[in-house]
Design a protein around this motif. Sequence first.
Motif, short mmCIF file in Angstrom:
data_model
loop_
_atom_site.label_atom_id
_atom_site.label_comp_id
_atom_site.label_asym_id
_atom_site.label_seq_id
_atom_site.Cartn_x
_atom_site.Cartn_y
_atom_site.Cartn_z
N ILE A 47 0.82 -1.08 -0.11
CA ILE A 47 -0.07 -0.05 0.01
C ILE A 47 0.97 1.13 0.10
O ILE A 47 0.63 2.20 -0.79
CB ILE A 47 -0.97 0.25 1.08
CG1 ILE A 47 -2.17 -1.16 1.03
CG2 ILE A 47 -1.77 1.39 1.51
CD1 ILE A 47 -2.91 -1.49 2.35
N GLU A 95 0.61 4.32 -2.61
CA GLU A 95 0.32 5.57 -2.08
C GLU A 95 1.44 6.82 -2.81
O GLU A 95 1.23 7.81 -3.14
CB GLU A 95 0.17 5.79 -0.72
CG GLU A 95 -0.90 5.02 0.05
CD GLU A 95 -2.12 5.28 -0.28
OE1 GLU A 95 -2.43 5.71 -1.37
OE2 GLU A 95 -3.16 5.00 0.59
N PHE A 111 -0.19 12.32 2.16
CA PHE A 111 -0.56 12.04 3.67
C PHE A 111 -0.93 10.77 3.96
O PHE A 111 -0.64 10.11 4.89
CB PHE A 111 -1.57 12.96 4.01
CG PHE A 111 -1.11 14.62 4.16
CD1 PHE A 111 -0.22 14.84 5.21
CD2 PHE A 111 -1.35 15.63 3.17
CE1 PHE A 111 0.43 15.81 5.37
CE2 PHE A 111 -0.82 16.80 3.49
CZ PHE A 111 -0.13 16.87 4.33
N GLN A 112 -1.51 10.26 2.97
CA GLN A 112 -1.94 8.63 3.16
C GLN A 112 -0.59 7.62 3.17
O GLN A 112 -0.78 7.05 3.99
CB GLN A 112 -3.02 8.04 1.99
CG GLN A 112 -4.33 8.35 2.24
CD GLN A 112 -4.87 9.33 1.43
OE1 GLN A 112 -4.42 10.57 1.45
NE2 GLN A 112 -6.07 9.43 1.02
N LEU A 152 2.37 8.80 4.31
CA LEU A 152 2.66 9.21 5.57
C LEU A 152 2.10 8.26 6.73
O LEU A 152 2.59 7.83 7.48
CB LEU A 152 2.78 10.63 5.91
CG LEU A 152 3.57 11.69 5.29
CD1 LEU A 152 3.55 12.97 5.61
CD2 LEU A 152 5.19 10.93 5.58
N VAL A 153 0.96 8.19 6.60
CA VAL A 153 0.17 7.33 7.49
C VAL A 153 0.47 5.89 7.50
O VAL A 153 0.93 5.27 8.75
CB VAL A 153 -1.31 7.40 7.48
CG1 VAL A 153 -2.04 6.22 8.27
CG2 VAL A 153 -2.12 8.67 7.58
N VAL A 154 0.98 5.31 6.48
CA VAL A 154 1.07 4.08 6.32
C VAL A 154 2.54 3.86 6.71
O VAL A 154 3.07 3.03 7.56
CB VAL A 154 1.04 3.44 4.69
CG1 VAL A 154 1.59 1.92 4.71
CG2 VAL A 154 -0.26 3.71 4.24
N LEU A 155 3.37 4.93 6.30
CA LEU A 155 5.10 4.90 6.68
C LEU A 155 5.10 4.89 8.39
O LEU A 155 5.80 4.18 8.73
CB LEU A 155 5.43 6.14 6.07
CG LEU A 155 7.08 6.14 6.33
CD1 LEU A 155 7.71 5.00 5.73
CD2 LEU A 155 7.86 7.56 5.73
N PHE A 156 3.92 5.58 8.89
CA PHE A 156 4.28 6.03 10.48
C PHE A 156 3.82 4.30 10.87
O PHE A 156 4.43 4.05 11.95
CB PHE A 156 3.09 6.89 10.70
CG PHE A 156 3.28 7.14 12.15
CD1 PHE A 156 4.24 7.80 12.84
CD2 PHE A 156 2.08 6.88 12.96
CE1 PHE A 156 4.31 7.85 14.32
CE2 PHE A 156 2.23 7.15 14.44
CZ PHE A 156 3.13 7.66 14.95
N TRP A 157 2.79 3.71 10.30
CA TRP A 157 2.40 2.50 11.01
C TRP A 157 3.62 1.28 11.04
O TRP A 157 3.90 0.54 11.91
CB TRP A 157 1.10 2.05 10.35
CG TRP A 157 -0.11 2.50 10.53
CD1 TRP A 157 -0.51 3.30 11.49
CD2 TRP A 157 -1.20 2.27 9.63
NE1 TRP A 157 -1.90 3.79 11.31
CE2 TRP A 157 -2.04 3.09 10.21
CE3 TRP A 157 -1.86 1.57 8.38
CZ2 TRP A 157 -3.64 3.09 9.48
CZ3 TRP A 157 -3.02 1.49 7.80
CH2 TRP A 157 -4.03 2.28 8.54
N VAL A 162 6.70 2.42 10.94
CA VAL A 162 7.83 2.80 11.78
C VAL A 162 7.53 2.51 13.21
O VAL A 162 8.34 1.75 13.99
CB VAL A 162 8.03 4.32 11.61
CG1 VAL A 162 8.79 4.66 12.96
CG2 VAL A 162 8.56 4.74 10.15
N LEU A 163 6.26 2.52 13.47
CA LEU A 163 5.90 1.97 14.85
C LEU A 163 5.93 0.37 14.94
O LEU A 163 6.30 -0.17 15.98
CB LEU A 163 4.24 2.12 14.87
CG LEU A 163 4.01 3.67 15.45
CD1 LEU A 163 2.50 3.72 16.03
CD2 LEU A 163 4.88 4.08 16.81
N SER A 205 9.31 0.03 15.49
CA SER A 205 10.04 0.59 16.74
C SER A 205 9.76 -0.40 17.83
O SER A 205 10.41 -0.60 18.83
CB SER A 205 9.35 1.89 17.11
OG SER A 205 9.39 2.73 16.32
N GLU A 254 -7.20 5.33 12.48
CA GLU A 254 -5.62 5.36 12.12
C GLU A 254 -4.71 5.22 13.59
O GLU A 254 -3.63 4.62 13.37
CB GLU A 254 -5.32 6.52 11.30
CG GLU A 254 -5.90 6.26 9.76
CD GLU A 254 -5.84 7.37 9.00
OE1 GLU A 254 -5.49 8.56 9.41
OE2 GLU A 254 -6.25 7.33 8.09
N ALA A 292 -2.50 2.28 14.67
CA ALA A 292 -0.94 2.30 15.01
C ALA A 292 -0.76 1.87 16.26
O ALA A 292 0.31 1.08 16.12
CB ALA A 292 -0.76 3.83 14.95
#
Lengths: 153, 270
Positions: free
Chosen positions: B49, B53, B60-61, B63-68, B70-71, B74, B125, B129
Amino acid sequence: MKRKLVLSACLVVITLSSFGYYVFSHSDYPEVAIVGEWREVSWVYDRNNLDEKVKQEIGSDERVDIANHLVIHEFENWTFRKDYSIKLHERSGKEHFAKWRLKDRGRILTLLNDDETVEVYSVESLKKNELVLHFDTDVHARGIVKITLKKIK
Amino acid sequence: MLRRFSNSRTFQDNLRLGVFTALIAGMVNVASLVLFYSFTSNLTGHFAILAQEIADGKWFQMLVVLFWIVLFFSGSFLSNNLIINSTRKNAFVSHSIPMVLEIGCFIFVGIYGQFFYAETLTQTEILVAVLLFSMGLQNGLTASISNFQVKTTHLTGLTTDLAIHLSLLTKKKYRMNAQVVEKTKLMAAIMSAYLAGGVFSGLIIQSVHFQVFYFISAAMLGVLTYDFVKTYVPFYVNKKKHDMILKTRLEKIQSTLKNTAKKNGVLESK
């Protein structure tokens, strides 16, 4: 050594939190973009028959056949409101109210009717003036139906 | 289940850990799919995805997936970091911290979902996350303490490995190899547990909704308590026994000393 570790951990947490804050403070874009009045401009099957060069419009009778379990086949105008309510209406004055929600980064649109039935549509594309929805139908072998809506206001 | 580390773990340890965590992962994945229309225990789809994107230019969509992602990353990073920095003495504590954090995530999602969730996109979202972070913690923990033998949310790799091991078992040479047989059993058990967890979650989710996360937390807390009892109770029981033995020996020595002193006193007075 320990101080360095704590500092690095704090830095990582701050960076992650800032990133998260930035992302989620802008992530409601699809919810903003969908608000307004939309009119259906076409209902087509996503897959053509071999002999069809242009996608065939689905007629009103066929709409009833393939989407009789959904409220949308009876209406041509969709008004999404900020308070997450949706008004489906026609010129004749016929109206239907439901609640709308977007899920999965705005790729799924759900309509929650008063009788607690939920209708799920896949948001294929959401642009400033165009909304394309897909929904699966098991009545017809051609499967996915593509509904295109244009924004009126 | 959590006490032993790396090569000191037995097949039974890994089997228990794998089955239990796969059950949790299966339950969480189906719950998040039903409640949020999003997967949370696997990342392969999210990478696809993310690529889509980027290609579509939906920043922005993306970035949301990228943040997921990254979490999730982490979570795994944190788990392994806690484990490699633990000592032999505090192994149980440092192995438990990722699980405690995971329970915290589930309780947060359960409470927020039950009392505050208005089904908005941003809320959805954020909850996804949190679940991805918890699955990262779990995957990091299981993979790390089992020396990469157990990966409970990695079904693509697991299916491939199971297929390879089953094909190996068609030859007698490998059927005689205990390691290959055990690994096959472990993978089959993890896969079945993941599926069973998913089915169970799918069956109860419509009636319990977000409360499914309390159920998962309670099960995890039960496992932690079991492991705690297994780790510390024998230590205290042994300590008590040891103290008693020491005390008796000391008393014996003291009485012997007293007797000797008495005897010496009698002899001197004579």
